[in-house]
Every structure is written in C-alpha cells, then in structure tokens.
Design a protein around this motif. Structure first.
Motif, PDB file in Angstrom:
ATOM      1  N   VAL A 128      49.077  41.510  39.691  1.00  0.00           N
ATOM      2  CA  VAL A 128      48.708  41.985  41.024  1.00  0.00           C
ATOM      3  C   VAL A 128      48.493  43.490  40.893  1.00  0.00           C
ATOM      4  O   VAL A 128      49.430  44.242  40.607  1.00  0.00           O
ATOM      5  N   MET A 129      47.268  43.930  41.054  1.00  0.00           N
ATOM      6  CA  MET A 129      46.905  45.297  40.684  1.00  0.00           C
ATOM      7  C   MET A 129      46.226  46.055  41.815  1.00  0.00           C
ATOM      8  O   MET A 129      45.774  45.473  42.793  1.00  0.00           O
ATOM      9  N   PHE A 130      46.162  47.366  41.601  1.00  0.00           N
ATOM     10  CA  PHE A 130      45.360  48.257  42.431  1.00  0.00           C
ATOM     11  C   PHE A 130      44.333  48.901  41.511  1.00  0.00           C
ATOM     12  O   PHE A 130      44.368  48.715  40.296  1.00  0.00           O
ATOM     13  N   LEU A 131      43.442  49.684  42.078  1.00  0.00           N
ATOM     14  CA  LEU A 131      42.460  50.379  41.243  1.00  0.00           C
ATOM     15  C   LEU A 131      42.323  51.807  41.755  1.00  0.00           C
ATOM     16  O   LEU A 131      41.409  52.132  42.507  1.00  0.00           O
ATOM     17  N   ARG A 132      43.280  52.667  41.316  1.00  0.00           N
ATOM     18  CA  ARG A 132      43.261  54.068  41.708  1.00  0.00           C
ATOM     19  C   ARG A 132      43.198  54.994  40.508  1.00  0.00           C
ATOM     20  O   ARG A 132      42.820  56.155  40.645  1.00  0.00           O
ATOM     21  N   THR A 133      43.614  54.503  39.330  1.00  0.00           N
ATOM     22  CA  THR A 133      43.700  55.369  38.158  1.00  0.00           C
ATOM     23  C   THR A 133      43.004  54.735  36.957  1.00  0.00           C
ATOM     24  O   THR A 133      42.704  53.538  36.947  1.00  0.00           O
ATOM     25  N   ALA A 134      42.813  55.553  35.925  1.00  0.00           N
ATOM     26  CA  ALA A 134      42.221  55.055  34.683  1.00  0.00           C
ATOM     27  C   ALA A 134      43.107  53.981  34.061  1.00  0.00           C
ATOM     28  O   ALA A 134      42.610  53.001  33.491  1.00  0.00           O
ATOM     29  N   ALA A 135      44.424  54.149  34.176  1.00  0.00           N
ATOM     30  CA  ALA A 135      45.338  53.147  33.627  1.00  0.00           C
ATOM     31  C   ALA A 135      45.168  51.815  34.353  1.00  0.00           C
ATOM     32  O   ALA A 135      45.181  50.740  33.728  1.00  0.00           O
ATOM     33  N   ASP A 136      44.996  51.863  35.675  1.00  0.00           N
ATOM     34  CA  ASP A 136      44.752  50.634  36.448  1.00  0.00           C
ATOM     35  C   ASP A 136      43.489  49.941  35.942  1.00  0.00           C
ATOM     36  O   ASP A 136      43.466  48.722  35.735  1.00  0.00           O
ATOM     37  N   ALA A 137      42.427  50.725  35.757  1.00  0.00           N
ATOM     38  CA  ALA A 137      41.148  50.147  35.335  1.00  0.00           C
ATOM     39  C   ALA A 137      41.243  49.537  33.953  1.00  0.00           C
ATOM     40  O   ALA A 137      40.647  48.493  33.676  1.00  0.00           O
ATOM     41  N   GLU A 138      42.016  50.171  33.072  1.00  0.00           N
ATOM     42  CA  GLU A 138      42.149  49.666  31.706  1.00  0.00           C
ATOM     43  C   GLU A 138      42.878  48.315  31.697  1.00  0.00           C
ATOM     44  O   GLU A 138      42.487  47.391  30.977  1.00  0.00           O
ATOM     45  N   VAL A 139      43.925  48.208  32.515  1.00  0.00           N
ATOM     46  CA  VAL A 139      44.662  46.939  32.605  1.00  0.00           C
ATOM     47  C   VAL A 139      43.768  45.838  33.163  1.00  0.00           C
ATOM     48  O   VAL A 139      43.734  44.714  32.650  1.00  0.00           O
ATOM     49  N   LEU A 140      43.015  46.162  34.213  1.00  0.00           N
ATOM     50  CA  LEU A 140      42.146  45.165  34.831  1.00  0.00           C
ATOM     51  C   LEU A 140      41.056  44.716  33.862  1.00  0.00           C
ATOM     52  O   LEU A 140      40.756  43.520  33.743  1.00  0.00           O
ATOM     53  N   LYS A 141      40.471  45.668  33.137  1.00  0.00           N
ATOM     54  CA  LYS A 141      39.401  45.340  32.192  1.00  0.00           C
ATOM     55  C   LYS A 141      39.904  44.392  31.112  1.00  0.00           C
ATOM     56  O   LYS A 141      39.182  43.490  30.667  1.00  0.00           O
ATOM     57  N   ALA A 142      41.176  44.563  30.696  1.00  0.00           N
ATOM     58  CA  ALA A 142      41.743  43.712  29.653  1.00  0.00           C
ATOM     59  C   ALA A 142      42.132  42.331  30.184  1.00  0.00           C
ATOM     60  O   ALA A 142      42.361  41.407  29.402  1.00  0.00           O
ATOM     61  N   THR A 143      42.181  42.197  31.512  1.00  0.00           N
ATOM     62  CA  THR A 143      42.671  40.957  32.121  1.00  0.00           C
ATOM     63  C   THR A 143      41.549  40.000  32.505  1.00  0.00           C
ATOM     64  O   THR A 143      41.693  38.779  32.372  1.00  0.00           O
ATOM     65  N   VAL A 144      40.436  40.536  33.010  1.00  0.00           N
ATOM     66  CA  VAL A 144      39.369  39.665  33.515  1.00  0.00           C
ATOM     67  C   VAL A 144      38.279  39.477  32.465  1.00  0.00           C
ATOM     68  O   VAL A 144      38.083  40.317  31.593  1.00  0.00           O
ATOM     69  N   GLY A 145      37.593  38.353  32.569  1.00  0.00           N
ATOM     70  CA  GLY A 145      36.508  38.038  31.646  1.00  0.00           C
ATOM     71  C   GLY A 145      36.097  36.587  31.820  1.00  0.00           C
ATOM     72  O   GLY A 145      36.546  35.893  32.750  1.00  0.00           O
ATOM     73  N   PRO A 146      35.254  36.076  30.950  1.00  0.00           N
ATOM     74  CA  PRO A 146      34.805  34.681  31.048  1.00  0.00           C
ATOM     75  C   PRO A 146      35.987  33.716  31.066  1.00  0.00           C
ATOM     76  O   PRO A 146      36.953  33.879  30.317  1.00  0.00           O
ATOM     77  N   GLY A 147      35.908  32.736  31.954  1.00  0.00           N
ATOM     78  CA  GLY A 147      36.962  31.747  32.057  1.00  0.00           C
ATOM     79  C   GLY A 147      38.133  32.174  32.915  1.00  0.00           C
ATOM     80  O   GLY A 147      39.070  31.399  33.130  1.00  0.00           O
ATOM     81  N   LYS A 148      38.102  33.393  33.414  1.00  0.00           N
ATOM     82  CA  LYS A 148      39.177  33.905  34.273  1.00  0.00           C
ATOM     83  C   LYS A 148      38.704  33.955  35.720  1.00  0.00           C
ATOM     84  O   LYS A 148      37.514  34.080  35.995  1.00  0.00           O
ATOM     85  N   THR A 149      39.655  33.878  36.634  1.00  0.00           N
ATOM     86  CA  THR A 149      39.351  34.009  38.058  1.00  0.00           C
ATOM     87  C   THR A 149      40.047  35.241  38.605  1.00  0.00           C
ATOM     88  O   THR A 149      41.263  35.401  38.438  1.00  0.00           O
ATOM     89  N   LEU A 150      39.272  36.111  39.236  1.00  0.00           N
ATOM     90  CA  LEU A 150      39.783  37.321  39.846  1.00  0.00           C
ATOM     91  C   LEU A 150      39.765  37.168  41.359  1.00  0.00           C
ATOM     92  O   LEU A 150      38.721  36.857  41.942  1.00  0.00           O
ATOM     93  N   ALA A 151      40.917  37.359  41.986  1.00  0.00           N
ATOM     94  CA  ALA A 151      40.998  37.370  43.450  1.00  0.00           C
ATOM     95  C   ALA A 151      41.013  38.825  43.908  1.00  0.00           C
ATOM     96  O   ALA A 151      41.793  39.632  43.394  1.00  0.00           O
ATOM     97  N   VAL A 152      40.156  39.146  44.844  1.00  0.00           N
ATOM     98  CA  VAL A 152      40.099  40.505  45.398  1.00  0.00           C
ATOM     99  C   VAL A 152      40.552  40.419  46.851  1.00  0.00           C
ATOM    100  O   VAL A 152      39.924  39.739  47.662  1.00  0.00           O
ATOM    101  N   VAL A 153      41.642  41.103  47.171  1.00  0.00           N
ATOM    102  CA  VAL A 153      42.166  41.109  48.542  1.00  0.00           C
ATOM    103  C   VAL A 153      41.629  42.348  49.235  1.00  0.00           C
ATOM    104  O   VAL A 153      42.024  43.475  48.919  1.00  0.00           O
ATOM    105  N   GLY A 154      40.696  42.150  50.159  1.00  0.00           N
ATOM    106  CA  GLY A 154      40.083  43.260  50.872  1.00  0.00           C
ATOM    107  C   GLY A 154      38.592  43.320  50.627  1.00  0.00           C
ATOM    108  O   GLY A 154      38.153  43.441  49.478  1.00  0.00           O
ATOM    109  N   GLY A 155      37.814  43.213  51.685  1.00  0.00           N
ATOM    110  CA  GLY A 155      36.360  43.218  51.569  1.00  0.00           C
ATOM    111  C   GLY A 155      35.745  44.534  51.977  1.00  0.00           C
ATOM    112  O   GLY A 155      34.721  44.570  52.659  1.00  0.00           O
ATOM    113  N   GLY A 156      36.354  45.649  51.541  1.00  0.00           N
ATOM    114  CA  GLY A 156      35.766  46.969  51.740  1.00  0.00           C
ATOM    115  C   GLY A 156      34.930  47.347  50.536  1.00  0.00           C
ATOM    116  O   GLY A 156      34.637  46.515  49.664  1.00  0.00           O
TER     117      GLY A 156
END
Length: 409
Positions: A128-156
């Motif tokens: 369960v992540m946020f996206l405010r810092t480079a560290a956040d982005a690095e974790v997310l990039k390593a987590t999502v990809g083909p065969g994975k499902t990403l849920a985004v809470v918030g349609g802004g």
C-alpha cells in the motif's frame, strides 16, 4: 532581510527549497546558506515520478535540479537525510534531527506537503503505497508489471498519471474513485468524461462511487481492496492518491500564522519578518482572484522561490504570474492555467473526440481558467487573458476557426 552576509537556512530540499538556494546565489547573496533535506539525494523534479521514473525513462541523476557538486561549489551547506524538529524564533535557531542546532538571519520554510493516508484497516500493509518521493517511485516500479494488478485509490491527476504509467509497464489497472466522476474536485465534467473514456481505451477499469473500507492482505502484504458492501478488488499493489496535507507543524509550533498552510504575503514572508514560506506549504495571495490559496505545482514552487530570494537578496519583487500546472497521460498533454473561481459559464473550444480541445472557465466575459488538451495556443493565450483581465468575445472564443491570437487581440 537584505544583509549580504546573513545566514539563510532553508528547511526542505524539494523543488522550492533547492531553487531558492540556487537563486540566492544567482541574485548575489554572499552569506552562508544551509539547505536541509529529509531525503538522501539532492533536490530533484517530482512531476516525472508518476511518469518517466515509473517507466524507467528517468532516474535521480537525470531529474536532479543541480548536480550534487553544485552545492559545494556555490558554498551551500547541503544536509541530506536531516529534518528540522523545532524553530526557536527568539533565538533565531532551528533544532535538527541529528541533534545539532543552526542559527539563521533569514529562514525559508519549504517543507512541502505529505500524502493523506486513509484511516482504515490494512493501510500499513506492504504494497500500500503513496507517490511523493523518488523512493516511493522506485518501490512502485519494482512492484508493478505484466501479470500484476495495480489498484489506484483516487481518481485525481496523480491517480490517472499512475494509472497511465501502470498500463505502460504492462500491469492491469483499476482506479477506485469515491465520487461519481473522475477529477471531481479539480476539473469540469467535460474533462472528466474525456479522461475516463481515454483511459478505458487503454485498458484501465474504473469503479466510481467506490467507498474504500479496508485493505486486505496475506503475510503482511496487500492482496485486495475492500469496498463498502464487502466486495473485494484483488491487487498486487495499491497506490493511494487522495490529496496532500501541508507540512506546517513547525510553523504552528513556533506561533506563525497558519491557515490551510503557512500564511505569507507577496514576498513569501510570514507573520515573522525573518521567516519565509514557499511551495506546497504556503497559503499565499492570489491577486488575480482577490483571495488566498494554497497551491501544489512546480510553477508555484518556482514563483515562491523567486519571491523569497528576491526579498532576502534585496532585489525588486518579481512580477506576478498566472498559476499553472500540467499533467502527462499517454500521448496527452494537459496544460492548466488559472483556477476556476467564481465561474458562471464553461465554454468548450474544439472537439474532445479529436483529443485536441480546450475548456475555458468564464466569469462574465473574463477568463478565469483554461484546461487545454494538446492545445498549446489555447493554453498560452488563455494564460495571457487571465493575467490581463481583458474581456473576450465568447462567440470568437468558441469558434476554433478564429485563431487564439485574434481572440486575445
């Protein structure tokens, strides 16, 4: 303060703080500068985190505002992985997390904002992540990809940018939005409808009117999002993007005026003449609209940095600017100028079906804001019209065969 030998301390090494440090030297400030930042890397551009960084097209070096050696070369004492814990206005000093204390002649608060966390069960699960810092982005990039499902809470805008990048990485993406349309707090219905359809064409699934009750997990890692009514949306990762809260606690604790951010004037000066606040944390005047407002954008960070650096260095105040921001999604470039305050009419110029159009927000015959999709002339001329407060002909504005230069003439 215009003491050329005075010590300037900047709390926060984001876009606003990093720019202020560089501008102080550019504007001739010869005294000591201390730049305090919580992250381990020097100031960098944050908008690409949800776009180029996630897609592997950028990294810390390419996004750095200045190379690390810039700070030493310009005698800026950069202190990474450090944060301020308190401000003593009487002694003009700041206590830092490493146990040290630094004195100031002028202090700039550039502490930014933090993502709002959902106060629900499972919110602290891994994945369960946020996206405010480079560290956040690095974790997310390593987590999502083909065969994975990403849920985004918030349609802004952040949620939609993350959704677009998730699809570019090959992940399945579902966006969960509490309101009955996307971008409900920040854009008109025409734009909401357009973006929903465009994302759906790229395979994004939307759940509107979706109240998130909890995050489900196994072995400490998120496995799904539970909606009101009990339905579970399975996922391998979840990004929460439901807004941000200004990091104004230091200001509150030392007695500065605070109202949805640190209150400042047109010089970015707070209620204490030796303390300034810039960027996401500042609640600042908006002369065009005759009100105060807190903004979260790179142009706002840059403008605040110019205001504070000018005041500290004894330069004339910079000219006022029209607030603006942008969002990149797929091959779409959305550019927004102004804010839709006190609007009584919305006018669409161009055809949304072509993915090249603009939405103008009017107060009488004055342009208050423009949202331009792949339409640079509408954005640029709209920005000029907002600043000049010059009345426009609605008929000519609505007619795409009339150039924006002619409309603005």
């Amino acid at each position: 303060m215009s003491d050329p030998a005075g010590h300037v301390v900047i709390l926060g090494a984001g876009h606003a703080g990093g720019t202020a440090a560089a501008l102080l030297r550019q504007y001739g400030h010869a005294g000591p500068i201390t730049l305090v930042g919580e992250e381990p890397i020097p100031p960098y551009q944050r908008p690409p985190l949800s776009k180029a960084w996630l897609k592997g097209e950028a990294d810390a070096d390419s996004l750095a505002l200045k190379p690390l050696e810039f700070y030493a070369e310009h005698h800026i004492d950069f202190r990474p992985s450090t944060r301020a814990t308190s401000i003593n206005r009487g002694a003009r000093s700041v206590a830092l997390s490493d146990g040290s204390t630094v004195s100031y002649d002028a202090l700039i608060l550039a502490t930014g904002a933090r993502a709002i966390a959902l106060p629900i069960p499972g919110a602290k699960l891994d994945g369960v992540m946020f996206l405010r810092t480079a560290a956040d982005a690095e974790v997310l990039k390593a987590t999502v990809g083909p065969g994975k499902t990403l849920a985004v809470v918030g349609g802004g805008y952040i949620g939609l940018e993350v959704a677009a990048s998730g699809r570019a990485l090959g992940a399945d993406v579902v966006v969960l939005e509490r309101e009955d349309r996307l971008l409900a707090r920040v854009a008109c219905e025409a734009l909401s409808t357009f973006f929903k359809a465009y994302h759906e064409q790229h395979g994004v699934v939307f759940e509107l009117g979706a109240e998130v009750e909890a995050f489900e997990g196994e072995a400490g890692h998120v496995t799904g999002v539970k909606l009101a009514g009990g339905r579970i949306i399975p996922c391998d990762a979840a990004v929460v993007g439901v807004g941000a809260h200004p990091n104004d606690e230091l200001a509150r604790d030392c007695g500065l005026d605070v109202a949805r951010g640190v209150v400042v004037d047109l010089e970015a000066r707070t209620s204490d003449p030796s303390i300034f606040a810039i960027g996401d944390v500042a609640h600042r005047p908006m002369p065009i609209y005759g009100r105060m407002f807190r903004m979260e954008s790179v142009p706002n960070a840059l403008e605040g940095a110019k205001q504070a650096a000018s005041a500290i260095a004894g330069k004339s105040a910079p000219a006022g600017e029209v607030p603006w921001q942008w969002s990149d999604q797929y091959d779409l470039k959305l550019q927004i100028a102004g804010y839709a305050f006190d609007v009584d009419e919305i006018l669409v110029r161009g055809d949304p079906a072509t993915a090249k159009f603009a939405v103008f927000h009017l107060k009488g015959d004055l342009v208050q804001a423009v949202e331009a999709i792949n339409s640079p002339p509408e954005f640029m001329m709209g920005k000029q019209l907002i600043l000049s407060r010059r009345p426009v002909s609605k008929a000519r504005l609505a007619d795409p065969t009339v150039s924006m230069k002619e409309v603005a003439a």
